[in-house]
Motif scaffolding. Structure first.
Motif, PDB file in Angstrom:
ATOM      1  N   CYS A 126      42.435  32.634 -31.700  1.00  0.00           N
ATOM      2  CA  CYS A 126      42.861  33.247 -32.968  1.00  0.00           C
ATOM      3  C   CYS A 126      41.996  32.756 -34.124  1.00  0.00           C
ATOM      4  O   CYS A 126      41.580  31.596 -34.155  1.00  0.00           O
ATOM      5  CB  CYS A 126      44.322  32.878 -33.219  1.00  0.00           C
ATOM      6  SG  CYS A 126      44.958  33.372 -34.835  1.00  0.00           S
ATOM      7  N   SER A 127      41.771  33.638 -35.084  1.00  0.00           N
ATOM      8  CA  SER A 127      40.959  33.280 -36.245  1.00  0.00           C
ATOM      9  C   SER A 127      41.626  32.228 -37.123  1.00  0.00           C
ATOM     10  O   SER A 127      40.951  31.586 -37.934  1.00  0.00           O
ATOM     11  CB  SER A 127      40.637  34.517 -37.078  1.00  0.00           C
ATOM     12  OG  SER A 127      41.807  35.106 -37.605  1.00  0.00           O
ATOM     13  N   ILE A 185      29.501  31.834 -41.601  1.00  0.00           N
ATOM     14  CA  ILE A 185      28.836  32.249 -40.368  1.00  0.00           C
ATOM     15  C   ILE A 185      28.448  31.027 -39.553  1.00  0.00           C
ATOM     16  O   ILE A 185      28.675  30.964 -38.330  1.00  0.00           O
ATOM     17  CB  ILE A 185      27.599  33.104 -40.684  1.00  0.00           C
ATOM     18  CG1 ILE A 185      28.003  34.427 -41.331  1.00  0.00           C
ATOM     19  CG2 ILE A 185      26.789  33.364 -39.407  1.00  0.00           C
ATOM     20  CD1 ILE A 185      26.829  35.188 -41.921  1.00  0.00           C
ATOM     21  N   GLN A 186      27.869  30.025 -40.213  1.00  0.00           N
ATOM     22  CA  GLN A 186      27.436  28.819 -39.512  1.00  0.00           C
ATOM     23  C   GLN A 186      28.610  28.114 -38.838  1.00  0.00           C
ATOM     24  O   GLN A 186      28.518  27.670 -37.690  1.00  0.00           O
ATOM     25  CB  GLN A 186      26.754  27.876 -40.499  1.00  0.00           C
ATOM     26  CG  GLN A 186      25.442  28.406 -41.067  1.00  0.00           C
ATOM     27  CD  GLN A 186      24.917  27.548 -42.204  1.00  0.00           C
ATOM     28  OE1 GLN A 186      25.684  26.908 -42.926  1.00  0.00           O
ATOM     29  NE2 GLN A 186      23.597  27.531 -42.369  1.00  0.00           N
ATOM     30  N   VAL A 187      29.727  28.015 -39.550  1.00  0.00           N
ATOM     31  CA  VAL A 187      30.890  27.292 -39.018  1.00  0.00           C
ATOM     32  C   VAL A 187      31.515  28.048 -37.856  1.00  0.00           C
ATOM     33  O   VAL A 187      31.800  27.476 -36.791  1.00  0.00           O
ATOM     34  CB  VAL A 187      31.928  27.066 -40.135  1.00  0.00           C
ATOM     35  CG1 VAL A 187      33.239  26.528 -39.561  1.00  0.00           C
ATOM     36  CG2 VAL A 187      31.381  26.096 -41.181  1.00  0.00           C
ATOM     37  N   THR A 188      31.734  29.355 -38.024  1.00  0.00           N
ATOM     38  CA  THR A 188      32.473  30.095 -37.004  1.00  0.00           C
ATOM     39  C   THR A 188      31.643  30.395 -35.767  1.00  0.00           C
ATOM     40  O   THR A 188      32.200  30.602 -34.682  1.00  0.00           O
ATOM     41  CB  THR A 188      33.050  31.397 -37.581  1.00  0.00           C
ATOM     42  OG1 THR A 188      31.993  32.207 -38.120  1.00  0.00           O
ATOM     43  CG2 THR A 188      34.053  31.100 -38.681  1.00  0.00           C
ATOM     44  N   PRO A 192      33.390  30.113 -30.410  1.00  0.00           N
ATOM     45  CA  PRO A 192      33.486  31.403 -29.722  1.00  0.00           C
ATOM     46  C   PRO A 192      34.880  31.708 -29.191  1.00  0.00           C
ATOM     47  O   PRO A 192      35.245  32.884 -29.075  1.00  0.00           O
ATOM     48  CB  PRO A 192      32.461  31.267 -28.581  1.00  0.00           C
ATOM     49  CG  PRO A 192      32.309  29.794 -28.375  1.00  0.00           C
ATOM     50  CD  PRO A 192      32.442  29.193 -29.738  1.00  0.00           C
ATOM     51  N   LYS A 193      35.664  30.685 -28.866  1.00  0.00           N
ATOM     52  CA  LYS A 193      37.016  30.925 -28.376  1.00  0.00           C
ATOM     53  C   LYS A 193      37.991  31.239 -29.522  1.00  0.00           C
ATOM     54  O   LYS A 193      39.165  31.530 -29.282  1.00  0.00           O
ATOM     55  CB  LYS A 193      37.512  29.723 -27.579  1.00  0.00           C
ATOM     56  CG  LYS A 193      36.897  29.591 -26.194  1.00  0.00           C
ATOM     57  CD  LYS A 193      37.378  30.694 -25.258  1.00  0.00           C
ATOM     58  CE  LYS A 193      36.918  30.479 -23.837  1.00  0.00           C
ATOM     59  NZ  LYS A 193      37.432  31.528 -22.912  1.00  0.00           N
ATOM     60  N   ALA A 194      37.491  31.204 -30.762  1.00  0.00           N
ATOM     61  CA  ALA A 194      38.278  31.641 -31.919  1.00  0.00           C
ATOM     62  C   ALA A 194      37.576  32.821 -32.585  1.00  0.00           C
ATOM     63  O   ALA A 194      37.598  32.973 -33.798  1.00  0.00           O
ATOM     64  CB  ALA A 194      38.472  30.498 -32.907  1.00  0.00           C
ATOM     65  N   HIS A 195      36.914  33.642 -31.762  1.00  0.00           N
ATOM     66  CA  HIS A 195      36.224  34.882 -32.152  1.00  0.00           C
ATOM     67  C   HIS A 195      34.796  34.677 -32.633  1.00  0.00           C
ATOM     68  O   HIS A 195      34.067  35.661 -32.808  1.00  0.00           O
ATOM     69  CB  HIS A 195      37.015  35.690 -33.193  1.00  0.00           C
ATOM     70  CG  HIS A 195      38.392  36.057 -32.758  1.00  0.00           C
ATOM     71  ND1 HIS A 195      38.628  36.808 -31.615  1.00  0.00           N
ATOM     72  CD2 HIS A 195      39.612  35.776 -33.287  1.00  0.00           C
ATOM     73  CE1 HIS A 195      39.946  36.970 -31.468  1.00  0.00           C
ATOM     74  NE2 HIS A 195      40.557  36.344 -32.461  1.00  0.00           N
ATOM     75  N   GLY A 196      34.366  33.453 -32.876  1.00  0.00           N
ATOM     76  CA  GLY A 196      32.965  33.213 -33.186  1.00  0.00           C
ATOM     77  C   GLY A 196      32.505  33.788 -34.509  1.00  0.00           C
ATOM     78  O   GLY A 196      33.268  33.857 -35.475  1.00  0.00           O
ATOM     79  N   ALA A 197      31.237  34.195 -34.560  1.00  0.00           N
ATOM     80  CA  ALA A 197      30.621  34.677 -35.802  1.00  0.00           C
ATOM     81  C   ALA A 197      31.194  36.035 -36.214  1.00  0.00           C
ATOM     82  O   ALA A 197      31.753  36.764 -35.385  1.00  0.00           O
ATOM     83  CB  ALA A 197      29.109  34.795 -35.613  1.00  0.00           C
ATOM     84  N   PRO A 198      31.052  36.399 -37.490  1.00  0.00           N
ATOM     85  CA  PRO A 198      31.528  37.711 -37.938  1.00  0.00           C
ATOM     86  C   PRO A 198      30.848  38.851 -37.190  1.00  0.00           C
ATOM     87  O   PRO A 198      29.707  38.718 -36.714  1.00  0.00           O
ATOM     88  CB  PRO A 198      31.148  37.737 -39.423  1.00  0.00           C
ATOM     89  CG  PRO A 198      30.984  36.307 -39.819  1.00  0.00           C
ATOM     90  CD  PRO A 198      30.480  35.608 -38.602  1.00  0.00           C
ATOM     91  N   VAL A 199      31.554  39.989 -37.141  1.00  0.00           N
ATOM     92  CA  VAL A 199      30.977  41.192 -36.536  1.00  0.00           C
ATOM     93  C   VAL A 199      30.438  42.150 -37.588  1.00  0.00           C
ATOM     94  O   VAL A 199      29.715  43.095 -37.253  1.00  0.00           O
ATOM     95  CB  VAL A 199      32.011  41.912 -35.643  1.00  0.00           C
ATOM     96  CG1 VAL A 199      32.380  41.045 -34.451  1.00  0.00           C
ATOM     97  CG2 VAL A 199      33.262  42.307 -36.434  1.00  0.00           C
ATOM     98  N   HIS A 200      30.761  41.910 -38.869  1.00  0.00           N
ATOM     99  CA  HIS A 200      30.257  42.776 -39.944  1.00  0.00           C
ATOM    100  C   HIS A 200      30.439  42.057 -41.272  1.00  0.00           C
ATOM    101  O   HIS A 200      31.419  41.340 -41.478  1.00  0.00           O
ATOM    102  CB  HIS A 200      31.013  44.108 -39.968  1.00  0.00           C
ATOM    103  CG  HIS A 200      30.519  45.060 -41.015  1.00  0.00           C
ATOM    104  ND1 HIS A 200      29.297  45.684 -40.936  1.00  0.00           N
ATOM    105  CD2 HIS A 200      31.076  45.484 -42.195  1.00  0.00           C
ATOM    106  CE1 HIS A 200      29.122  46.457 -41.995  1.00  0.00           C
ATOM    107  NE2 HIS A 200      30.183  46.346 -42.767  1.00  0.00           N
ATOM    108  N   ILE A 201      29.486  42.289 -42.173  1.00  0.00           N
ATOM    109  CA  ILE A 201      29.557  41.751 -43.528  1.00  0.00           C
ATOM    110  C   ILE A 201      29.208  42.881 -44.499  1.00  0.00           C
ATOM    111  O   ILE A 201      28.240  43.624 -44.284  1.00  0.00           O
ATOM    112  CB  ILE A 201      28.569  40.587 -43.727  1.00  0.00           C
ATOM    113  CG1 ILE A 201      28.943  39.416 -42.814  1.00  0.00           C
ATOM    114  CG2 ILE A 201      28.571  40.102 -45.177  1.00  0.00           C
ATOM    115  CD1 ILE A 201      27.942  38.279 -42.857  1.00  0.00           C
ATOM    116  N   GLY A 202      30.014  43.020 -45.556  1.00  0.00           N
ATOM    117  CA  GLY A 202      29.683  43.995 -46.591  1.00  0.00           C
ATOM    118  C   GLY A 202      30.474  45.276 -46.480  1.00  0.00           C
ATOM    119  O   GLY A 202      31.669  45.251 -46.181  1.00  0.00           O
ATOM    120  N   ASN A 203      29.821  46.388 -46.764  1.00  0.00           N
ATOM    121  CA  ASN A 203      30.450  47.698 -46.914  1.00  0.00           C
ATOM    122  C   ASN A 203      31.442  47.997 -45.789  1.00  0.00           C
ATOM    123  O   ASN A 203      31.040  48.240 -44.644  1.00  0.00           O
ATOM    124  CB  ASN A 203      29.373  48.778 -46.959  1.00  0.00           C
ATOM    125  CG  ASN A 203      29.946  50.145 -47.281  1.00  0.00           C
ATOM    126  OD1 ASN A 203      31.153  50.357 -47.300  1.00  0.00           O
ATOM    127  ND2 ASN A 203      29.059  51.107 -47.526  1.00  0.00           N
TER     128      ASN A 203
END
Length: 271
Positions: A126-127, A185-188, A192-203
């Motif tokens: 979970c995030s 981004i660096q922290v997450t 990976p077991k908490a969803h890892g890096a973002p999948v989208h940034i911005g619009n």
């Protein structure tokens, strides 16, 4: 940290988890668990009849960013000893969503009367776990600041089918100024077991979200003019797959109302 000090720290966290689950079990806490039990892993929950479990596991394995598995029960067993000593999945979530033939049928505060001898419980990362890591790195989390549930949206990002399960990704959103977004981004990425890096940034419109102030799940939060919305894969994604697969019965957590475990968030990190 000295061994004794670390042991005392962890024991204090375990006592906190036990106390919080006791409040949930008694019905004293039915709200979101965002910001609670910091340093301890929280989990998304999906409960299915055993003859649907293999397909769902395949779906999770095909989509490890949205559906990172951290625990699976034995059929019919409400305990999850690898995640907590006294967890009873029938009573230890603030609010449950019951699906019948893919429809959101009712919400309840315990599922003892609905429990079946063939139910298998899946717990997914979970995030809320990476929120703790972000806060410890000095970032401010808007939904925690505002005492709200995180904003979650249906997106147009397709997941990979697995057996009878398929559907688009649900994403969670947290706003940051540009420099803080880079740090997030660096922290997450290390979780990976908490969803890892973002999948989208911005619009948000680029991923099918028309109105950032009207989340499909959770609560709206303030997004300031100098901030970017940052989107992560969300453990509510399987609920969309349940709607599409239409099992006769399935039970999940209500978005934002998670299972509190006795494992440390740092156990999710990769070096």
């Amino acid at each position: 940290m000295q061994t004794g000090g670390y042991s005392d720290f962890k024991n204090g966290l375990l006592e906190q988890a036990t106390s919080l689950r006791a409040r949930i079990r008694s019905g004293d806490h039915t709200a979101t668990t965002s910001g609670l039990a910091q340093s301890l892993i929280q989990g998304n929950v999906v409960i299915l009849p055993a003859d649907w479990a293999a397909d769902f596991l395949l779906y999770c394995q095909s989509n490890p960013v949205a559906c990172p598995v951290i625990g699976i029960s034995q059929p019919g067993d409400p305990a999850l000893p690898e995640l907590g000593r006294d967890i009873d999945i029938r009573t230890d979530i603030p609010e449950y969503q019951v699906f019948r033939n893919g429809e959101r049928a009712e919400k309840v505060n315990d599922i003892q009367s609905l429990w079946q001898g063939d139910f298998v419980t899946f717990v997914l990362g979970c995030s809320f776990s990476f929120e703790d890591a972000l806060i410890r790195s000095g970032l401010s989390i808007r939904n925690v600041e505002e005492g709200a549930n995180v904003s979650m949206f249906r997106s147009n990002l397709a997941t990979k089918p697995g057996g009878r399960f398929q559907g688009n990704m649900v994403v969670s959103m947290r706003p940051f100024i540009s420099a803080d977004a880079i740090r997030a981004i660096q922290v997450t990425t290390r979780l990976p077991k908490a969803h890892g890096a973002p999948v989208h940034i911005g619009n948000p419109e680029l991923i099918g979200i028309r109105d950032i102030s009207a989340p499909d799940f959770g609560d709206p939060v303030t997004v300031r003019s100098d901030e970017l919305p940052v989107f992560w894969a969300c453990g509510v994604t399987p609920q969309i797959a349940l709607e599409n697969a239409r099992p006769p019965i399935a039970i999940t957590h209500v978005p934002g109302k998670m299972l509190l475990t006795e494992r440390l968030n740092e156990e999710l990190a990769v070096l």
